[in-house]
Design a protein around this motif. Structure first.
Motif, mmCIF file in Angstrom:
data_model
loop_
_atom_site.group_PDB
_atom_site.id
_atom_site.type_symbol
_atom_site.label_atom_id
_atom_site.label_comp_id
_atom_site.label_asym_id
_atom_site.label_seq_id
_atom_site.Cartn_x
_atom_site.Cartn_y
_atom_site.Cartn_z
ATOM 1 N N TYR A 54 -37.304 -29.423 21.010
ATOM 2 C CA TYR A 54 -36.157 -28.516 21.099
ATOM 3 C C TYR A 54 -36.546 -27.053 20.910
ATOM 4 N N VAL A 55 -37.736 -26.820 20.380
ATOM 5 C CA VAL A 55 -38.125 -25.456 20.028
ATOM 6 C C VAL A 55 -38.288 -24.571 21.267
ATOM 7 N N GLU A 56 -39.049 -25.012 22.250
ATOM 8 C CA GLU A 56 -39.341 -24.148 23.400
ATOM 9 C C GLU A 56 -38.106 -23.798 24.223
ATOM 10 N N PRO A 57 -37.202 -24.750 24.521
ATOM 11 C CA PRO A 57 -35.993 -24.344 25.262
ATOM 12 C C PRO A 57 -35.136 -23.338 24.496
ATOM 13 N N VAL A 58 -35.026 -23.504 23.185
ATOM 14 C CA VAL A 58 -34.241 -22.559 22.386
ATOM 15 C C VAL A 58 -34.952 -21.213 22.334
ATOM 16 N N ARG A 59 -36.294 -21.229 22.195
ATOM 17 C CA ARG A 59 -37.060 -19.978 22.173
ATOM 18 C C ARG A 59 -36.864 -19.221 23.483
ATOM 19 N N THR A 60 -36.960 -19.910 24.595
ATOM 20 C CA THR A 60 -36.796 -19.278 25.903
ATOM 21 C C THR A 60 -35.413 -18.648 26.035
ATOM 22 N N ARG A 61 -34.380 -19.384 25.648
ATOM 23 C CA ARG A 61 -33.011 -18.865 25.767
ATOM 24 C C ARG A 61 -32.753 -17.718 24.790
ATOM 25 N N ALA A 62 -33.318 -17.810 23.582
ATOM 26 C CA ALA A 62 -33.116 -16.743 22.590
ATOM 27 C C ALA A 62 -33.761 -15.442 23.057
ATOM 28 N N VAL A 63 -34.976 -15.524 23.581
ATOM 29 C CA VAL A 63 -35.655 -14.318 24.070
ATOM 30 C C VAL A 63 -34.917 -13.768 25.285
ATOM 31 N N GLN A 64 -34.468 -14.658 26.165
ATOM 32 C CA GLN A 64 -33.710 -14.217 27.340
ATOM 33 C C GLN A 64 -32.422 -13.504 26.924
ATOM 34 N N ALA A 65 -31.709 -14.064 25.966
ATOM 35 C CA ALA A 65 -30.462 -13.444 25.500
ATOM 36 C C ALA A 65 -30.741 -12.094 24.850
ATOM 37 N N ALA A 66 -31.833 -12.004 24.081
ATOM 38 C CA ALA A 66 -32.179 -10.731 23.446
ATOM 39 C C ALA A 66 -32.495 -9.678 24.502
ATOM 40 N N GLU A 67 -33.222 -10.068 25.548
ATOM 41 C CA GLU A 67 -33.554 -9.119 26.609
ATOM 42 C C GLU A 67 -32.322 -8.724 27.424
#
Length: 138
Positions: A54-67
């Motif tokens: 679950y870590v990588e999909p959440v990491r990808t979405r969190a960074v995308q949302a921050a950007e």
């Protein structure tokens, strides 16, 4: 020795769980929800490897949302106004005793959320700016 390992695992479960639950709450409240969900998952996945998926999909979405929060002027303006509103609400909750749950414990939490929001905006802005410099324009 086994006692320490179990105690550490219990502490990590409580800390990671609290951070994860706070992040879930902040998905609908003002604050860095996805980033706290990611932090909670990272803590929990150290003790419970089955959570790694679950870590990588959440990491990808969190960074995308921050950007995404700094890619357009209206999103950036909205984020800045939200941060200022968090500061104002924090001061109000600290000073006005008639508000529900008033006091500096609530007020300082709101002010801290504003600081976290501005820190994340700064980080996101620098990340997007660096990516734009690295991409050649034709």
């Amino acid at each position: 020795m086994g006692y320490r390992r179990h105690a550490k695992r219990g502490v990590m479960l409580v800390v990671g769980g609290l951070i994860l639950l706070t992040g879930v709450a902040l998905l609908v409240l003002p604050g860095p929800g996805l980033l706290l969900v990611l932090a909670g998952l990272l803590i929990l996945s150290r003790e419970f490897p089955t959570l790694d998926r679950y870590v990588e999909p959440v990491r990808t979405r969190a960074v995308q949302a921050a950007e995404e929060s700094v890619t357009s002027w209206w999103r950036l303006t909205g984020s800045i106004l939200t941060g200022l509103a968090l500061f104002a609400a924090g001061v109000a909750w600290g000073l006005v005793p008639e508000l529900p749950l008033s006091g500096w414990s609530t007020g300082s939490g709101l002010i801290l959320s504003g600081f976290i929001l501005f820190a994340l905006l700064y980080w996101s802005y620098r990340r997007v700016r660096a990516a734009r410099r690295a991409t050649p324009t034709n």
